[in-house]
Design a protein around this motif. Structure first.
Motif, PDB file in Angstrom:
ATOM      1  N   UNK A 131       8.597  58.742 -12.193  1.00  0.00           N
ATOM      2  CA  UNK A 131       9.719  57.808 -12.154  1.00  0.00           C
ATOM      3  C   UNK A 131       9.503  56.713 -13.190  1.00  0.00           C
ATOM      4  N   UNK A 132      10.503  56.510 -14.033  1.00  0.00           N
ATOM      5  CA  UNK A 132      10.432  55.459 -15.051  1.00  0.00           C
ATOM      6  C   UNK A 132      11.725  54.675 -15.029  1.00  0.00           C
ATOM      7  N   UNK A 133      11.606  53.365 -15.187  1.00  0.00           N
ATOM      8  CA  UNK A 133      12.794  52.524 -15.124  1.00  0.00           C
ATOM      9  C   UNK A 133      13.753  52.732 -16.275  1.00  0.00           C
ATOM     10  N   UNK A 134      13.251  53.203 -17.420  1.00  0.00           N
ATOM     11  CA  UNK A 134      14.112  53.395 -18.574  1.00  0.00           C
ATOM     12  C   UNK A 134      13.957  52.278 -19.592  1.00  0.00           C
ATOM     13  N   UNK A 135      14.640  52.428 -20.704  1.00  0.00           N
ATOM     14  CA  UNK A 135      14.476  51.500 -21.823  1.00  0.00           C
ATOM     15  C   UNK A 135      14.996  50.098 -21.510  1.00  0.00           C
ATOM     16  N   UNK A 136      16.185  49.995 -20.928  1.00  0.00           N
ATOM     17  CA  UNK A 136      16.789  48.676 -20.698  1.00  0.00           C
ATOM     18  C   UNK A 136      15.971  47.838 -19.707  1.00  0.00           C
ATOM     19  N   UNK A 138      12.805  48.097 -19.068  1.00  0.00           N
ATOM     20  CA  UNK A 138      11.556  47.766 -19.757  1.00  0.00           C
ATOM     21  C   UNK A 138      11.772  46.653 -20.778  1.00  0.00           C
ATOM     22  N   UNK A 139      12.887  46.701 -21.489  1.00  0.00           N
ATOM     23  CA  UNK A 139      13.193  45.658 -22.482  1.00  0.00           C
ATOM     24  C   UNK A 139      13.349  44.304 -21.798  1.00  0.00           C
ATOM     25  N   UNK A 140      14.068  44.279 -20.675  1.00  0.00           N
ATOM     26  CA  UNK A 140      14.263  43.024 -19.932  1.00  0.00           C
ATOM     27  C   UNK A 140      12.926  42.501 -19.413  1.00  0.00           C
ATOM     28  N   UNK A 141      12.069  43.429 -18.942  1.00  0.00           N
ATOM     29  CA  UNK A 141      10.758  43.024 -18.433  1.00  0.00           C
ATOM     30  C   UNK A 141       9.923  42.391 -19.538  1.00  0.00           C
ATOM     31  N   UNK A 142       9.873  43.039 -20.712  1.00  0.00           N
ATOM     32  CA  UNK A 142       9.105  42.490 -21.840  1.00  0.00           C
ATOM     33  C   UNK A 142       9.632  41.120 -22.227  1.00  0.00           C
ATOM     34  N   UNK A 143      10.960  40.976 -22.206  1.00  0.00           N
ATOM     35  CA  UNK A 143      11.576  39.698 -22.564  1.00  0.00           C
ATOM     36  C   UNK A 143      11.223  38.617 -21.548  1.00  0.00           C
ATOM     37  N   UNK A 144      11.289  38.936 -20.258  1.00  0.00           N
ATOM     38  CA  UNK A 144      10.986  37.962 -19.214  1.00  0.00           C
ATOM     39  C   UNK A 144       9.511  37.567 -19.215  1.00  0.00           C
ATOM     40  N   UNK A 145       8.641  38.486 -19.605  1.00  0.00           N
ATOM     41  CA  UNK A 145       7.212  38.171 -19.664  1.00  0.00           C
ATOM     42  C   UNK A 145       6.878  37.276 -20.852  1.00  0.00           C
ATOM     43  N   UNK A 146       7.795  37.149 -21.784  1.00  0.00           N
ATOM     44  CA  UNK A 146       7.573  36.281 -22.939  1.00  0.00           C
ATOM     45  C   UNK A 146       6.651  36.855 -23.989  1.00  0.00           C
ATOM     46  N   UNK A 147       6.534  38.185 -24.030  1.00  0.00           N
ATOM     47  CA  UNK A 147       5.641  38.801 -25.031  1.00  0.00           C
ATOM     48  C   UNK A 147       6.424  39.531 -26.119  1.00  0.00           C
ATOM     49  N   UNK A 148       7.740  39.315 -26.155  1.00  0.00           N
ATOM     50  CA  UNK A 148       8.556  39.916 -27.202  1.00  0.00           C
ATOM     51  C   UNK A 148       8.099  39.419 -28.567  1.00  0.00           C
ATOM     52  N   UNK A 149       7.986  40.351 -29.521  1.00  0.00           N
ATOM     53  CA  UNK A 149       7.606  40.035 -30.895  1.00  0.00           C
ATOM     54  C   UNK A 149       6.200  39.426 -30.993  1.00  0.00           C
ATOM     55  N   UNK A 150       5.317  39.855 -30.093  1.00  0.00           N
ATOM     56  CA  UNK A 150       3.913  39.438 -30.148  1.00  0.00           C
ATOM     57  C   UNK A 150       3.025  40.676 -30.131  1.00  0.00           C
ATOM     58  N   UNK A 151       1.740  40.479 -30.393  1.00  0.00           N
ATOM     59  CA  UNK A 151       0.785  41.581 -30.391  1.00  0.00           C
ATOM     60  C   UNK A 151       0.679  42.223 -29.009  1.00  0.00           C
ATOM     61  N   UNK A 221       1.585  55.182 -32.372  1.00  0.00           N
ATOM     62  CA  UNK A 221       2.646  54.405 -31.726  1.00  0.00           C
ATOM     63  C   UNK A 221       3.571  53.755 -32.752  1.00  0.00           C
ATOM     64  N   UNK A 222       4.865  53.935 -32.561  1.00  0.00           N
ATOM     65  CA  UNK A 222       5.841  53.258 -33.422  1.00  0.00           C
ATOM     66  C   UNK A 222       7.087  52.815 -32.643  1.00  0.00           C
ATOM     67  N   UNK A 223       7.367  53.500 -31.514  1.00  0.00           N
ATOM     68  CA  UNK A 223       8.625  53.225 -30.816  1.00  0.00           C
ATOM     69  C   UNK A 223       8.643  51.820 -30.224  1.00  0.00           C
ATOM     70  N   UNK A 224       7.558  51.406 -29.578  1.00  0.00           N
ATOM     71  CA  UNK A 224       7.509  50.048 -29.014  1.00  0.00           C
ATOM     72  C   UNK A 224       7.687  48.998 -30.103  1.00  0.00           C
ATOM     73  N   UNK A 225       7.047  49.234 -31.256  1.00  0.00           N
ATOM     74  CA  UNK A 225       7.198  48.293 -32.370  1.00  0.00           C
ATOM     75  C   UNK A 225       8.639  48.274 -32.873  1.00  0.00           C
ATOM     76  N   UNK A 226       9.262  49.435 -32.913  1.00  0.00           N
ATOM     77  CA  UNK A 226      10.655  49.540 -33.373  1.00  0.00           C
ATOM     78  C   UNK A 226      11.601  48.775 -32.454  1.00  0.00           C
ATOM     79  N   UNK A 227      11.299  48.752 -31.148  1.00  0.00           N
ATOM     80  CA  UNK A 227      12.184  48.115 -30.172  1.00  0.00           C
ATOM     81  C   UNK A 227      11.861  46.635 -29.989  1.00  0.00           C
ATOM     82  N   UNK A 228      10.564  46.300 -29.929  1.00  0.00           N
ATOM     83  CA  UNK A 228      10.158  44.971 -29.471  1.00  0.00           C
ATOM     84  C   UNK A 228       9.694  44.030 -30.580  1.00  0.00           C
TER      85      UNK A 228
END
Length: 305
Positions: A131-136, A138-151, A221-228
């Protein structure tokens, strides 16, 4: 007269006619599989060192034709390639350390039969494999954690692979007996000391296997970098190589005349093979050092845990 051990072995192991035929067929099949797997690799390496016009004319079969390093020169004309190499090495090293640490910390308690609710934990771990939540989400989670555009967006998501954790847990269960823990506890050994002094030194084989699995995943890995990631200074190598390949292919298709188009298409084809070698070379050099552990790693996965 005493018989030497080698002579005993030679005389004791006698293959029947049917066994010889069986081993001959097995060797032939294995050789064919090896050639099928090896030829594309040799072809890519040979093409990357060949003349672009010979590649376009399908002149490369096994060895480089019209030896040239033009493809590599064209790739390294992009200064971003070195930036990508640096970032990918950082992501691979740090990410692998985090992955292995998380996997061992999780696998060891689950290997202990005395862990309360062990089956419930394993159920929830197994559940996330399907079971996976999907892209959207996951994107919201990364954004809420404040790690968007970071290492950290390249290191924390997927910090542990459930599959690797399960084979690590199985390895610990089958290779480190409970009696060893009980004997050390009699002498006053704590769980932490047992983990660092006994479990880790005895788990070198599985550590090498999962380290290579994680390292290869981070390297490709390239997809996470492409998205985030938006900052080009944080892009990994694979994202820059993808950009170079798409740009050259697009420029070739947009050429004004057929001669220029053919020349640019040949150059784009050459760069494609050079990019494959540049992206794969570190992993190919790393693999032989961990190869001896892979047979044991495959056998670990076949043991019921």
């Amino acid at each position: 007269m005493k018989t030497r051990p080698a002579e005993v072995t030679r005389h004791a192991v006698k293959l029947s006619h049917s066994d010889r035929i069986y081993y001959l067929i097995v060797n032939i099949i294995c050789t064919l599989i090896l050639l099928i797997v090896l030829y594309p690799l040799v072809f890519v390496i040979s093409s990357s060192f060949s003349d672009p016009n010979r590649i376009a004319g399908h002149g490369v079969l096994l060895w480089p034709v019209g030896f040239s390093t033009e493809g590599y020169k064209a790739v390294f004309e992009y200064s971003d390639v070195l930036v990508g190499y640096k970032n990918t090495i950082i992501y691979t090293v740090l990410g692998t350390v985090i992955n292995v640490a998380m996997t061992m910390i999780c696998a060891y308690p689950l290997a202990r039969k005395t862990l309360p609710f062990r089956n419930a934990f394993m159920f929830f771990f197994s559940l996330v494999m399907f079971i996976d939540g999907g892209l959207i989400p996951n994107y919201i989670l990364i954004q809420k954690l404040g790690i968007m555009n970071t290492i950290w967006t390249m290191l924390l998501p997927g910090a542990i692979s459930v599959y690797n954790m399960i084979i690590t847990r199985t390895f610990i269960q089958t290779n480190i007996p409970e009696e060893m823990l009980e004997a050390t506890q009699v002498d006053g050994c704590s769980d932490a000391r047992f983990f660092f002094s006994f479990v880790l030194p005895l788990s070198k084989a599985i550590l090498a296997v999962i380290s290579l699995y994680y390292a290869v995943r981070h390297w490709n890995e390239w997809f996470n970098a492409f998205i985030y990631l938006d900052d080009r200074s944080k892009y990994p190598l694979q994202l820059f190589l993808r950009e170079i390949l798409i740009t050259n292919t697009y420029n070739a298709k947009m050429a004004m005349d057929s001669a220029t188009m053919e020349r640019m298409e040949a150059r784009a084809e050459l760069m494609k093979y050079s990019l494959i070698v540049i992206a794969s070379a570190p992993v190919m050099f790393l693999y032989p050092f961990a190869q001896k552990y892979f047979l044991k790693g495959v056998m670990i996965g076949s043991v019921k845990g």
